[in-house]
Design an enzyme around this catalytic site. Structure first.
Site, PDB file in Angstrom:
ATOM      1  N   CYS A 138       0.841  -1.207   0.000  1.00 15.57           N
ATOM      2  CA  CYS A 138       0.000   0.000   0.000  1.00 15.57           C
ATOM      3  C   CYS A 138       0.872   1.252   0.000  1.00 15.57           C
ATOM      4  O   CYS A 138       1.336   1.700   1.062  1.00 15.57           O
ATOM      5  CB  CYS A 138      -0.929  -0.027   1.212  1.00 15.57           C
ATOM      6  N   CYS A 170      -0.498   4.147   2.062  1.00 12.97           N
ATOM      7  CA  CYS A 170      -0.355   3.995   3.524  1.00 12.97           C
ATOM      8  C   CYS A 170       1.094   4.253   3.950  1.00 12.97           C
ATOM      9  O   CYS A 170       1.328   4.860   4.985  1.00 12.97           O
ATOM     10  CB  CYS A 170      -0.719   2.581   3.983  1.00 12.97           C
ATOM     11  N   ASP A 171       2.046   3.756   3.177  1.00 11.45           N
ATOM     12  CA  ASP A 171       3.432   3.714   3.644  1.00 11.45           C
ATOM     13  C   ASP A 171       4.398   4.618   2.889  1.00 11.45           C
ATOM     14  O   ASP A 171       5.565   4.744   3.290  1.00 11.45           O
ATOM     15  CB  ASP A 171       3.950   2.259   3.555  1.00 11.45           C
TER      16      ASP A 171
END
Ligand code: NAP
Length: 314
Positions: free
Chosen positions: A136, A139-140
Site C-alpha cells: 500500500c 499507507c506507507d
C-alpha cells in the site's frame, strides 16, 4: 447463545460493489444488511485519487467511498463492519452467515468481497513485510522520503503507485517481467516522463534481502538470466489481485483463478446468490464496473424475492 437476525438481502463486502448493491436493494424496499470483515470502503479507500469515476474528474478514494456509504445510509441499510465470519451456508433456501455473536438468516446473498493483493512468493517477502515490503503506497509512501524503492508490476496499479511514490522517494524502480507495460497509455506516459522513475524491464523478482529492514532487491533478466541487485529501501508488489472467496470455495462455481462465475444478472451457480465487483469473473475491475455489478445484483435479488415462493424465515 447467538442472536438471530433476519434479512431479505445480505451483502458481503462493503466496497463499491457492496455499497451500490446495498443502496439499490434498500431503495427496492427489501430489508438489507451489509457486512465486512474490515472497515468499510474496500480497496478504493486506499487509492489516493480516482480520476475515472464519471461525474468526479478527480476525487480521493476514501472520500468517494464515504459518499457511497452515505448514499446507502439514506435508504436505511443496516451495517455491520469488522465482523468475523465463521460460516457461510449458501445452498439452502434460507442462507446463513454465522459470525462470532450472530446468525444472520437471509433469502438472498450478494457476494461483493473483492480481491486482495497477490504476493510475489519470493524469499524475504514475508520476512520483510512491514519492514520495507508494503502492498500500500498510500499507507506507507511517506516513510520513504528521499529513499529508493522498487515497485513490481506493469499494470495500472504498479505504474500509478510508482508515480505516487516519487512524491517521497528520490528514485523509484518499476520492475516488470516484460518489456511492455500493461497500464493505460495515459498512465504510462506520466511514468515515462517522470525523471525519478527508472524502468527495469524483462526482470523477474528473485529475492528481497536486508538486515532488519530491506536493503536489496534481487531480480533476474528473463532473456539473459543475468542476476541484478537493486539497492532499495522498500519493495511494493503490485502484481494484481486474487479474489476473497475463502468462505464460499466449496459451494460456488469459480474460474481456475477463483473468480466467481455469474451470468449477466450477476446470478451465481446457486439460486438466490449473486456476485458483484472484483470477486466476479469480469473483464474490467474498476469502481464504475463494480458499482454497476452491484446495481444489477441487487435488482436481481429484489426480483428473486418478489417472484420466488415466499418462505418463512425462522
Ligand atoms: P493487473 O492489471 O493484473 O497487472 C498486474 C501486473 O503484474 C502485470 O503487469 C503482470 O505482468 C504483473 N505480474 C503478475 N504476476 C506477476 C508475478 N508473479 N511476478 C511479476 N509480475 C507479475 O493488476 P493491477 O495493476 O492491480 O490492476 C487490476 C485491475 O484494476 C485492472 O483492471 C486495472 O486496470 C484496474 N486498476 C485501475 C486503476 C485506474 O483506472 N485508476 C488503478 C488501479 C487498478 P504481465 O503484464 O506480464 O501480465
Amino acid at each position: 447463545m447467538k442472536q438471530e437476525l433476519n434479512y431479505d438481502v445480505i451483502i458481503l463486502g462493503a466496497g463499491p460493489a457492496g455499497f451500490s448493491a446495498a443502496m439499490y436493494a434498500a431503495r427496492g424496499n427489501v430489508k438489507t444488511a451489509i457486512l465486512d470483515i474490515n472497515m468499510f470502503g474496500g480497496q478504493p479507500s486506499n487509492y489516493l485519487e480516482i480520476e475515472n469515476y464519471p461525474g468526479f474528474p478527480i476525487i480521493g478514494g476514501f472520500e468517494l467511498m464515504e459518499k457511497f456509504e452515505e448514499h446507502a445510509d439514506k435508504f436505511g441499510v443496516e451495517k455491520y463492519p469488522m465482523v468475523e465470519i465463521q460460516r457461510v451456508t449458501l445452498d439452502s433456501e434460507i442462507k446463513e452467515i454465522e459470525t462470532a455473536d450472530t446468525i444472520f438468516k437471509t433469502k438472498t446473498v450478494i457476494i461483493a468481497t473483492g480481491a486482495k493483493a497477490k504476493k510475489l512468493g519470493i524469499k524475504g517477502e514475508n520476512e520483510y513485510k512491514g519492514r520495507g515490503v508494503s502492498y500500500c503506497a498510500i499507507c506507507d509512501g511517506a516513510f520513504y522520503k528521499d529513499k529508493i524503492v522498487a515497485v513490481v508490476g506493469g499494470g495500472n496499479s504498479a505504474v500509478e503507485e510508482a508515480c505516487y511514490l516519487t512524491k517521497f522517494a528520490k528514485k523509484v524502480y518499476i520492475v516488470h517481467r516484460r518489456d511492455e507495460l500493461r497500464a493505460d497509455k495515459i498512465v504510462q506516459e506520466r511514468a515515462f516522463s517522470n525523471e525519478k522513475i527508472e524502468f527495469v524491464f524483462n526482470a523477474l523478482p528473485v529475492e528481497i534481502q536486508g538486515n532488519n529492514t530491506v536493503e536489496k532487491f534481487i531480480v533476474q533478466d528473463v532473456k539473459t538470466n543475468e542476476i541484478k541487485e537493486l539497492t532499495v529501501n522498500g519493495v511494493f508488489p503490485y502484481i494484481g489481485f486474487t479474489p476473497n472467496t475463502e468462505n464460499f470455495n466449496a459451494q460456488i462455481k469459480q474460474t481456475k483463478q477463483g473468480f466467481i462465475e455469474t451470468d449477466e444478472n450477476m446470478q451465481t451457480s446457486i439460486e438466490g446468490v449473486y456476485a458483484a465487483g472484483d470477486v466476479r469473473n469480469t473483464p474490467l475491475r474498476q469502481v464504475i464496473t463494480s458499482a454497476a455489478d452491484g446495481a444489477i445484483a441487487a435488482c436481481s435479488a429484489v426480483k428473486y424475492i418478489e417472484t420466488h415462493t415466499p418462505v418463512k424465515v425462522s
